[in-house]
Design a protein around this motif. Structure first.
Motif, short mmCIF file in Angstrom:
data_model
loop_
_atom_site.label_atom_id
_atom_site.label_comp_id
_atom_site.label_asym_id
_atom_site.label_seq_id
_atom_site.Cartn_x
_atom_site.Cartn_y
_atom_site.Cartn_z
N HIS A 48 -39.76 -24.91 51.75
CA HIS A 48 -39.30 -24.61 50.38
C HIS A 48 -40.49 -24.35 49.45
O HIS A 48 -40.42 -23.49 48.57
CB HIS A 48 -38.42 -25.75 49.86
N MET A 49 -41.56 -25.08 49.66
CA MET A 49 -42.77 -24.88 48.86
C MET A 49 -43.35 -23.49 49.12
O MET A 49 -43.80 -22.81 48.19
CB MET A 49 -43.78 -25.99 49.17
N VAL A 50 -43.36 -23.07 50.37
CA VAL A 50 -43.81 -21.72 50.73
C VAL A 50 -42.85 -20.69 50.16
O VAL A 50 -43.26 -19.64 49.66
CB VAL A 50 -43.94 -21.58 52.27
N ALA A 156 -48.13 -17.26 38.13
CA ALA A 156 -48.61 -18.64 38.13
C ALA A 156 -47.54 -19.62 38.62
O ALA A 156 -47.87 -20.73 39.06
CB ALA A 156 -49.07 -19.04 36.72
N TYR A 157 -46.29 -19.22 38.57
CA TYR A 157 -45.18 -20.10 38.92
C TYR A 157 -45.27 -20.75 40.31
O TYR A 157 -45.06 -21.97 40.43
CB TYR A 157 -43.85 -19.34 38.78
N PRO A 158 -45.52 -20.02 41.40
CA PRO A 158 -45.33 -20.64 42.71
C PRO A 158 -46.24 -21.84 42.98
O PRO A 158 -45.85 -22.76 43.70
CB PRO A 158 -45.58 -19.51 43.71
N THR A 159 -47.42 -21.85 42.40
CA THR A 159 -48.30 -22.99 42.64
C THR A 159 -47.83 -24.21 41.85
O THR A 159 -47.94 -25.34 42.34
CB THR A 159 -49.77 -22.63 42.32
N LYS A 160 -47.27 -24.01 40.67
CA LYS A 160 -46.67 -25.13 39.94
C LYS A 160 -45.53 -25.73 40.76
O LYS A 160 -45.41 -26.95 40.90
CB LYS A 160 -46.15 -24.68 38.58
N HIS A 161 -44.70 -24.86 41.30
CA HIS A 161 -43.57 -25.27 42.16
C HIS A 161 -44.09 -25.99 43.40
O HIS A 161 -43.58 -27.05 43.77
CB HIS A 161 -42.80 -23.99 42.52
N PHE A 162 -45.11 -25.45 44.03
CA PHE A 162 -45.72 -26.04 45.22
C PHE A 162 -46.23 -27.45 44.92
O PHE A 162 -45.93 -28.40 45.64
CB PHE A 162 -46.88 -25.14 45.68
N ASP A 163 -47.00 -27.58 43.84
CA ASP A 163 -47.59 -28.87 43.50
C ASP A 163 -46.53 -29.91 43.15
O ASP A 163 -46.65 -31.08 43.51
CB ASP A 163 -48.57 -28.72 42.34
#
Length: 173
Positions: A48-50, A156-163
């Motif tokens: 899900h993070m990916v 920038a969104y996906p890294t916030k979601h990942f973290d």
């Protein structure tokens, strides 16, 4: 202050390294264990993070198109999507569970690599003006979606979601 392209790319590289470390250190038993605060296993949550990066690939052309339409059209689109929040969450949950069967420990790293390369190529072609293009977003779908998001915000969104989700993993660090 808004992140620069270089800031965003540095975050992609860090997330990529984090994923590799998490996958290389995790045992099959740990990957199959429930995560903290979700119904997913650790492996499902890692996928899900990916997937957050994969979603961005789909969102980029949408932002380019909708940001050019009259504001009422974008607002109506975001409202329609917000109205479908419950079915979205169901599909998001089951989709991540099912996809993690294929994009498992052996494959998800390669998928993230491919996705980040594609996003990076696209971002390299963006001007400062295009990065400022904005559209209304379905802000009930994700805690990192805001009522209006620029293309820069989407990159920038996906890294916030990942973290955010990395903190929910029940893996040893």
């Amino acid at each position: 202050m808004e992140p620069t392209k270089e800031d965003i790319l540095a975050e992609y590289r860090r997330a990529r390294a984090d994923l590799d470390a998490l996958l290389s250190d995790a045992t099959a038993a740990e990957l199959g264990r429930k995560s903290n605060g979700t119904q997913w296993t650790n492996e499902e949550l890692l996928f899900h993070m990916v997937f957050g990066y994969m979603v961005v690939r789909a969102l980029l052309p949408l932002v380019h198109i909708i940001s050019r339409l009259p504001s009422g059209a974008g607002s109506a689109f975001a409202s329609l999507l917000n109205a479908g929040t419950r079915p979205f969450h169901i599909v998001n949950y089951w989709g991540s569970r099912a996809a993690a069967l294929y994009f498992n420990k052996r494959r998800m790293s390669a998928r993230l690599d491919k996705t980040i390369r594609a996003i990076t190529r696209r971002m390299d072609r963006e001007s400062q003006e295009s990065l400022s293009r904005a559209m209304p977003f379905p802000d009930r779908w994700d805690p990192f979606f805001t009522p209006t998001m620029t293309l820069r915000d989407v990159y920038a969104y996906p890294t916030k979601h990942f973290d955010f989700h990395a903190r929910q993993l029940s893996l040893k660090r």
